[in-house]
Motif scaffolding. Structure first.
Motif, short mmCIF file in Angstrom:
data_model
loop_
_atom_site.label_atom_id
_atom_site.label_comp_id
_atom_site.label_asym_id
_atom_site.label_seq_id
_atom_site.Cartn_x
_atom_site.Cartn_y
_atom_site.Cartn_z
N ALA A 61 0.97 -1.25 0.01
CA ALA A 61 0.04 -0.18 -0.04
C ALA A 61 0.79 1.27 0.03
N ASN A 62 1.81 1.30 0.87
CA ASN A 62 2.84 2.51 0.64
C ASN A 62 3.37 2.79 -0.42
N LYS A 63 3.83 1.63 -1.27
CA LYS A 63 4.40 1.80 -2.56
C LYS A 63 3.60 2.13 -3.44
N TRP A 64 2.18 2.05 -3.35
CA TRP A 64 1.38 2.49 -4.28
C TRP A 64 0.72 3.66 -3.82
N ASP A 65 0.69 4.15 -2.88
CA ASP A 65 0.04 5.53 -2.41
C ASP A 65 0.27 6.59 -3.15
N GLY A 66 1.72 6.79 -3.49
CA GLY A 66 2.08 7.79 -4.08
C GLY A 66 1.70 7.85 -5.50
N LYS A 67 1.48 6.80 -6.16
CA LYS A 67 1.35 6.54 -7.77
C LYS A 67 -0.03 7.47 -8.17
N ASP A 68 0.01 7.85 -9.54
CA ASP A 68 -1.26 8.51 -9.94
C ASP A 68 -2.03 7.36 -10.18
N VAL A 69 -3.37 7.86 -10.34
CA VAL A 69 -4.56 7.32 -10.59
C VAL A 69 -4.48 6.20 -11.91
N VAL A 70 -3.98 6.86 -12.83
CA VAL A 70 -4.08 5.80 -14.11
C VAL A 70 -3.09 4.40 -14.20
N LYS A 71 -1.99 4.82 -13.18
CA LYS A 71 -1.05 3.59 -12.85
C LYS A 71 -1.85 2.55 -11.87
N ILE A 72 -2.57 3.17 -10.96
CA ILE A 72 -3.17 2.07 -10.14
C ILE A 72 -4.38 1.52 -10.94
N VAL A 73 -5.10 2.14 -11.64
CA VAL A 73 -6.18 1.40 -12.47
C VAL A 73 -5.40 0.61 -13.35
N GLY A 74 -4.30 0.76 -14.02
CA GLY A 74 -3.60 -0.31 -14.70
C GLY A 74 -3.39 -1.43 -14.08
N GLU A 75 -2.73 -1.22 -12.81
CA GLU A 75 -2.33 -2.44 -12.05
C GLU A 75 -3.56 -3.24 -11.57
N ILE A 76 -4.61 -2.71 -11.25
CA ILE A 76 -5.91 -3.18 -11.16
C ILE A 76 -6.13 -4.13 -12.04
N GLU A 77 -6.38 -3.67 -13.14
CA GLU A 77 -6.59 -4.38 -14.47
C GLU A 77 -5.69 -5.61 -14.63
N ARG A 78 -4.37 -5.28 -14.49
CA ARG A 78 -3.26 -6.33 -14.76
C ARG A 78 -3.61 -7.50 -13.84
N LEU A 79 -3.87 -7.07 -12.51
CA LEU A 79 -4.03 -8.19 -11.55
C LEU A 79 -5.10 -9.14 -11.74
N GLU A 80 -6.23 -8.34 -12.08
CA GLU A 80 -7.60 -9.24 -12.46
C GLU A 80 -7.45 -10.16 -13.64
N LYS A 81 -6.60 -9.65 -14.57
CA LYS A 81 -6.40 -10.56 -15.70
C LYS A 81 -5.63 -11.74 -15.13
N MET A 82 -4.50 -11.58 -14.42
CA MET A 82 -3.97 -12.53 -13.93
C MET A 82 -4.58 -13.50 -13.03
N MET A 83 -5.56 -13.12 -12.30
CA MET A 83 -6.31 -13.88 -11.55
C MET A 83 -7.19 -14.87 -12.36
N GLU A 84 -7.71 -14.21 -13.71
CA GLU A 84 -8.51 -14.93 -14.16
C GLU A 84 -7.84 -15.98 -15.00
N LYS A 85 -6.54 -15.76 -15.52
CA LYS A 85 -5.90 -16.58 -16.20
C LYS A 85 -5.23 -17.88 -15.40
N SER A 86 -4.83 -17.55 -14.11
CA SER A 86 -4.31 -18.35 -13.28
C SER A 86 -5.24 -19.13 -12.44
N GLU A 87 -6.45 -19.19 -12.76
CA GLU A 87 -7.45 -19.68 -11.59
C GLU A 87 -7.14 -21.13 -11.06
N SER A 88 -6.56 -21.92 -12.01
CA SER A 88 -6.37 -23.42 -11.82
C SER A 88 -5.00 -23.57 -11.90
N SER A 89 -4.17 -22.82 -12.26
CA SER A 89 -2.44 -23.05 -12.34
C SER A 89 -1.44 -22.46 -11.21
N THR A 90 -2.29 -21.75 -10.22
CA THR A 90 -1.57 -21.34 -9.15
C THR A 90 -2.16 -21.85 -7.66
#
Length: 133
Positions: A61-90
């Motif tokens: 949280a401390n690492k991301w608190d200082g970042k701008d909203v666009v970067k945060i949204v991009g990381e949220i989307e990246r994590l959600e895609k990773m979660m969808e793809k890795s449902e059975s493989s992680t």
């Protein structure tokens, strides 16, 4: 069992904010773990109460608190895609950490996009003050 209207076994019940629910999901160990992690475990909220977060989540949280909203949204989307793809493989632990990071970012994002007017209205509603701004 009669007084609780339990007619089949096993019957699993859980409580959220004092309300009772019947668990209707699979009884497989992984499914139960996932349910507990997503429904019953107190979620980390670094904005309201850092004590609900693990040290790992606080650092994240401390690492991301200082970042701008666009970067945060991009990381949220990246994590959600990773979660969808890795449902059975992680592992369940890795899925849990991805979910926790996504949730932390959503909270930080929400705090950053809230306007001062919305924040003031929310505060007045919580305090019971209905005066117009």
């Amino acid at each position: 069992c009669r007084s609780s209207y339990i007619t089949t076994y096993p019957t699993l019940r859980y409580y959220v904010n004092g309300t009772e629910y019947d668990y209707t999901g699979s009884l497989a160990v992984e499914t139960l773990r996932e349910f507990i992690a997503t429904t019953l475990v107190e979620t980390c909220n670094p904005i309201l109460d850092g004590n609900t977060c693990s040290d790992r989540a606080k650092r994240y949280a401390n690492k991301w608190d200082g970042k701008d909203v666009v970067k945060i949204v991009g990381e949220i989307e990246r994590l959600e895609k990773m979660m969808e793809k890795s449902e059975s493989s992680t592992t369940a632990e890795l899925r849990s950490w991805m979910r926790e990071r996504r949730d932390v970012l959503k909270i930080i994002h929400g705090a950053k996009v809230a306007t001062p007017t919305e924040a003031m209205q929310d505060r007045k509603a919580r305090d019971g003050n209905s005066e117009e701004l």
